[in-house]
Design a protein around this motif. Structure first.
Motif, PDB file in Angstrom:
ATOM      1  N   ASP A   1     -19.290 -10.271  13.753  1.00  0.00           N
ATOM      2  CA  ASP A   1     -20.373  -9.635  14.513  1.00  0.00           C
ATOM      3  C   ASP A   1     -20.291 -10.004  16.003  1.00  0.00           C
ATOM      4  O   ASP A   1     -21.234  -9.761  16.750  1.00  0.00           O
ATOM      5  CB  ASP A   1     -21.722 -10.068  13.934  1.00  0.00           C
TER       6      ASP A   1
ATOM      7  N   LEU B   1     -18.446 -14.828   9.384  1.00  0.00           N
ATOM      8  CA  LEU B   1     -19.565 -13.881   9.442  1.00  0.00           C
ATOM      9  C   LEU B   1     -20.012 -13.690  10.887  1.00  0.00           C
ATOM     10  O   LEU B   1     -20.195 -12.565  11.348  1.00  0.00           O
ATOM     11  CB  LEU B   1     -20.719 -14.391   8.576  1.00  0.00           C
ATOM     12  N   TYR B   2     -20.164 -14.789  11.606  1.00  0.00           N
ATOM     13  CA  TYR B   2     -20.533 -14.712  13.021  1.00  0.00           C
ATOM     14  C   TYR B   2     -19.441 -13.993  13.830  1.00  0.00           C
ATOM     15  O   TYR B   2     -19.736 -13.140  14.661  1.00  0.00           O
ATOM     16  CB  TYR B   2     -20.750 -16.102  13.609  1.00  0.00           C
TER      17      TYR B   2
ATOM     18  N   VAL C   1     -25.847 -10.867   8.979  1.00  0.00           N
ATOM     19  CA  VAL C   1     -25.662 -12.099   9.740  1.00  0.00           C
ATOM     20  C   VAL C   1     -26.888 -13.010   9.673  1.00  0.00           C
ATOM     21  O   VAL C   1     -26.760 -14.204   9.367  1.00  0.00           O
ATOM     22  CB  VAL C   1     -25.297 -11.790  11.208  1.00  0.00           C
TER      23      VAL C   1
ATOM     24  N   GLY D   1     -27.360 -14.340   6.303  1.00  0.00           N
ATOM     25  CA  GLY D   1     -26.280 -15.294   6.053  1.00  0.00           C
ATOM     26  C   GLY D   1     -26.578 -16.661   6.637  1.00  0.00           C
ATOM     27  O   GLY D   1     -26.290 -17.690   6.026  1.00  0.00           O
TER      28      GLY D   1
ATOM     29  N   CYS E   1     -23.198 -11.791   2.053  1.00  0.00           N
ATOM     30  CA  CYS E   1     -23.713 -11.572   3.414  1.00  0.00           C
ATOM     31  C   CYS E   1     -22.559 -11.254   4.362  1.00  0.00           C
ATOM     32  O   CYS E   1     -22.676 -10.380   5.229  1.00  0.00           O
ATOM     33  CB  CYS E   1     -24.477 -12.791   3.914  1.00  0.00           C
ATOM     34  N   LYS E   2     -21.444 -11.926   4.179  1.00  0.00           N
ATOM     35  CA  LYS E   2     -20.279 -11.651   5.034  1.00  0.00           C
ATOM     36  C   LYS E   2     -19.744 -10.250   4.776  1.00  0.00           C
ATOM     37  O   LYS E   2     -19.489  -9.487   5.700  1.00  0.00           O
ATOM     38  CB  LYS E   2     -19.182 -12.679   4.808  1.00  0.00           C
TER      39      LYS E   2
ATOM     40  N   HIS F   1     -22.203  -7.684   6.166  1.00  0.00           N
ATOM     41  CA  HIS F   1     -22.587  -7.904   7.575  1.00  0.00           C
ATOM     42  C   HIS F   1     -24.072  -8.228   7.742  1.00  0.00           C
ATOM     43  O   HIS F   1     -24.731  -7.716   8.641  1.00  0.00           O
ATOM     44  CB  HIS F   1     -22.205  -6.694   8.431  1.00  0.00           C
TER      45      HIS F   1
END
Length: 155
Positions: A90, A86-87, A59, A62, A53-54, A57
């Protein structure tokens, strides 16, 4: 496997398929497979999916994957760091702060950075922020000289 070979896939085989899908950018398909598996997904599988997920992208997915992962393995700081990164990638700073708050509430701390080198059969260990090495001044002077030489070459 089931139709052709009359074999029920085991956890390791499911993990391989999930990993292949996720690495190939088919993260949502991988998640769908995990949620439909007849066996319970373990922390390693959820962690692999969170990493994908990271990379891709994803999010919102994730966040969902992390919630499953934290139920199974709530004390692994690496998983929190992946979600935080990950956050951050973004620019979702509220999510970063939420994850850091979760880490603080659980008293989880990132381990200090550490490097080592062996010189003349003696191990020299360096920990981030530690200034106790007996040859610290020589090491930092040498690093400064090398840094300057690199800058001179690049300019």
């Amino acid at each position: 496997m089931e139709k052709i070979h009359d074999m029920q896939p085991n956890a390791e085989q499911y993990a391989c398929v999930v990993d292949l899908l996720a690495r190939g950018g088919r993260v949502r398909e991988a998640y769908s497979l995990v949620t439909k598996m007849p066996i319970e997904a373990n922390a390693s599988l959820w962690g692999s999916l969170l990493g994908a997920c990271k990379i891709h992208h994803e999010v919102e997915l994730g966040r969902i994957v992390a919630s499953h992962l934290f139920k199974i393995k709530a004390d692994d700081i690496g998983n929190y760091i992946v979600l935080s990164n990950l956050y951050a990638a973004d620019a979702r700073w509220d999510g970063v702060m939420e994850v850091r708050k979760m880490m603080k509430n659980k008293d989880l701390k990132k381990p200090e950075g550490c490097s080592w080198i062996e010189v003349e059969r003696k191990h020299n260990i360096f920990v981030a922020g530690d200034c106790s090495h007996p040859h610290r001044s020589i090491i930092y002077n040498t690093l400064s000289t090398l840094d300057q030489q690199i800058k001179d070459i690049c300019n």
